[in-house]
Design an enzyme around this catalytic site. Structure first.
Site, PDB file in Angstrom:
ATOM      1  N   CYS A  53      60.382  43.689  22.307  1.00  0.00           N
ATOM      2  CA  CYS A  53      60.689  44.413  21.072  1.00  0.00           C
ATOM      3  C   CYS A  53      61.151  45.834  21.345  1.00  0.00           C
ATOM      4  O   CYS A  53      61.642  46.513  20.448  1.00  0.00           O
ATOM      5  CB  CYS A  53      59.460  44.442  20.167  1.00  0.00           C
ATOM      6  SG  CYS A  53      58.033  45.197  20.948  1.00  0.00           S
TER       7      CYS A  53
ATOM      8  N   HIS B  64      55.694  31.550  18.554  1.00  0.00           N
ATOM      9  CA  HIS B  64      56.739  31.469  19.584  1.00  0.00           C
ATOM     10  C   HIS B  64      56.223  31.777  20.983  1.00  0.00           C
ATOM     11  O   HIS B  64      56.934  31.573  21.968  1.00  0.00           O
ATOM     12  CB  HIS B  64      57.928  32.369  19.230  1.00  0.00           C
ATOM     13  CG  HIS B  64      57.707  33.830  19.442  1.00  0.00           C
ATOM     14  ND1 HIS B  64      58.230  34.514  20.504  1.00  0.00           N
ATOM     15  CD2 HIS B  64      57.016  34.739  18.716  1.00  0.00           C
ATOM     16  CE1 HIS B  64      57.888  35.785  20.429  1.00  0.00           C
ATOM     17  NE2 HIS B  64      57.147  35.947  19.345  1.00  0.00           N
TER      18      HIS B  64
ATOM     19  N   GLY C 127      53.265  37.756  14.970  1.00  0.00           N
ATOM     20  CA  GLY C 127      52.199  38.612  15.443  1.00  0.00           C
ATOM     21  C   GLY C 127      52.269  40.023  14.899  1.00  0.00           C
ATOM     22  O   GLY C 127      51.239  40.652  14.641  1.00  0.00           O
ATOM     23  N   THR C 128      53.462  40.556  14.709  1.00  0.00           N
ATOM     24  CA  THR C 128      53.605  41.918  14.192  1.00  0.00           C
ATOM     25  C   THR C 128      53.000  42.048  12.810  1.00  0.00           C
ATOM     26  O   THR C 128      52.229  42.977  12.532  1.00  0.00           O
ATOM     27  CB  THR C 128      55.083  42.336  14.177  1.00  0.00           C
ATOM     28  OG1 THR C 128      55.534  42.496  15.526  1.00  0.00           O
ATOM     29  CG2 THR C 128      55.277  43.653  13.434  1.00  0.00           C
TER      30      THR C 128
ATOM     31  N   GLN D 206      49.215  37.054  23.466  1.00  0.00           N
ATOM     32  CA  GLN D 206      49.530  36.665  24.845  1.00  0.00           C
ATOM     33  C   GLN D 206      48.393  35.877  25.500  1.00  0.00           C
ATOM     34  O   GLN D 206      48.508  35.497  26.672  1.00  0.00           O
ATOM     35  CB  GLN D 206      49.834  37.906  25.687  1.00  0.00           C
ATOM     36  CG  GLN D 206      51.058  38.680  25.241  1.00  0.00           C
ATOM     37  CD  GLN D 206      52.366  37.978  25.569  1.00  0.00           C
ATOM     38  OE1 GLN D 206      52.389  36.873  26.102  1.00  0.00           O
ATOM     39  NE2 GLN D 206      53.482  38.609  25.235  1.00  0.00           N
TER      40      GLN D 206
ATOM     41  N   THR E  18      57.669  32.696  -0.472  1.00  0.00           N
ATOM     42  CA  THR E  18      57.719  31.247  -0.272  1.00  0.00           C
ATOM     43  C   THR E  18      57.526  30.903   1.198  1.00  0.00           C
ATOM     44  O   THR E  18      58.238  31.406   2.073  1.00  0.00           O
ATOM     45  CB  THR E  18      59.068  30.696  -0.761  1.00  0.00           C
ATOM     46  OG1 THR E  18      59.240  31.046  -2.142  1.00  0.00           O
ATOM     47  CG2 THR E  18      59.108  29.178  -0.624  1.00  0.00           C
TER      48      THR E  18
END
Length: 412
Positions: A354, A228, A75-76, A207, A264
């Site tokens: 985070c 995740h 997401g970041t 979220q 990759t």
């Protein structure tokens, strides 16, 4: 120290335990998808099939077209890619076309132009990227939330109008569900306002996807997803865009992901992402059924807090995701409560994962309710595997912690 089997995991907003079907898919993929998915030979094509299956699953989950889904590291990266796209004319090297038609522009460190509108309760991957853009000349208009945690559409409209007097507004950012309070934001209303003023709307749906129906990000031009958060693997996510949105890369390198995300690709992670995204199509109903359990958790915690002389106060009102309870404990520090609960085998958090380890109180709750309320906050987030017995036992352990810890002024 308690054995891992006795841990009650109430931090599903930080990350979700990978589903057994996801783990099985990744193990199977690891045996056959070891080749470079960019290679044109048979082994490479087998590996690439997992990449495309993930892309198609994310497209179906988000309501976008598969050709407009870019796989990222999470997401970041997706949020950063979305922010930088709006300033592509200056981010790219002189004369370099935008990516999206197969050509990749080059990031540069020059001055930028234009305006960005962003709420103060966004995830750090948005707020810090916005601060970085501000340092390079972008006019950033910040929108304060209401004490309830909701960002009012009228406030967004006013911020756009103020910013437009300084520079053309290129992007407005509003998350679908707040990562700390679970408050659902009025994305559809905001989208109508943004589009009427000729700007684009990026929605951080990390979220929301797999927890709420697609209406939660309705009208968005760009949407971020992280595997995740939907019981998939870490290290993979996606940015989905509407046709006509042309992106520029954050990184330079090969032609993977049409040059937007060189490097990759990992077909094993993609295999897990695909399974998680397919499961997430039916997850909103499973999460809706968690609301009574979340309410039971809040009631149990209120009861034990009152008995200990530390009645908690809920942070976030109105429409909330059904699995999140953010509570402030007057007279206590949230980070100390989290640490003490960890020793009791209860996994919770005092802010965004985070930001763990920082001494500052949550910027989200500070913007909503002030630093004192923020310093005493603890977030409890449940998930598909949480049981009523977990909730009752967690409350019992909270009571034990409150009876043991000495009271400290919030923020001390």
């Amino acid at each position: 120290m308690r054995p891992a089997s006795s841990v009650i995991y109430l931090d599903w907003n930080a990350t979700t335990p990978p589903h057994p079907e996801v783990l099985a898919a990744m193990q199977a993929a690891a045996e056959v998808a070891w080749a470079n998915p960019a290679s044109v030979h048979g082994p490479g094509r087998r590996a690439r099939a997992f990449i495309e299956q993930a892309r198609e699953a994310v497209a179906r989950l988000t309501g976008f077209d598969a050709r407009d889904v870019t796989l990222t590291s999470g997401g970041t990266e997706a949020n950063n890619l979305a922010l930088l796209h709006a300033f592509g004319d200056e981010v790219g090297a002189a004369g370099a076309p935008a990516a999206g038609a197969g050509a990749a522009g080059a990031p540069a460190a020059g001055r930028l132009h234009g305006a960005l509108v962003v709420s103060r309760i966004e995830h750090p991957s948005v707020t810090r990227a916005a601060e970085g853009l501000a340092g390079r000349g972008v006019h950033v208009a910040w929108v304060d939330p209401e004490p309830s945690g909701r960002v009012a559409p009228e406030a967004i409209a006013a911020a756009i109008d103020r910013a437009a007097a300084v520079a053309p507004v290129r992007l407005v950012i509003l998350q679908a569900v707040n990562h700390e309070t679970g408050v659902v934001q009025p994305v559809a209303d905001a989208a109508a306002i943004v589009h009427a003023r000729g700007a684009r709307l990026h929605v951080d749906a990390v979220q929301a996807v797999g927890r709420l129906p697609a209406e939660a990000w309705a009208g968005a031009d760009l949407v971020s997803v992280a595997a995740h958060k939907i019981r998939g693997p870490k290290g993979i996510g996606a940015l989905a865009v509407r046709p006509g949105v042309r992106l520029r890369p954050v990184l330079l390198g090969g032609a993977q992901e049409r040059g937007l995300r060189p490097g990759t690709q990992d077909p094993v992670a993609a295999a897990g992402f695909a399974v998680a995204a397919r499961r997430a199509l039916g997850a909103p109903a499973r999460y809706a059924a968690l609301a009574p359990l979340r309410d039971r958790l809040e009631a149990e915690l209120t009861q034990v807090g009152r008995a200990a002389g530390a009645s908690p106060v809920r942070n976030g009102e109105g429409a909330r995701a059904p699995h999140v309870a953010n509570l402030s404990w007057p007279g206590w520090r949230g980070d100390e409560l989290c640490a003490a609960l960890d020793l009791e085998g209860v996994a919770v958090s005092s802010g965004a994962a985070c930001s763990a380890g920082t001494a500052e109180p949550s910027p989200v709750l500070t913007a909503m309710l002030g630093p004192e309320r923020a310093a005493s906050a603890v977030r409890f987030s449940i998930g598909e595997d949480t049981t009523e017995a977990d909730v009752v036992e967690a409350a019992r352990r909270v009571a034990r912690v409150l009876s043991r810890l000495r009271s400290l002024p919030a923020g001390s």
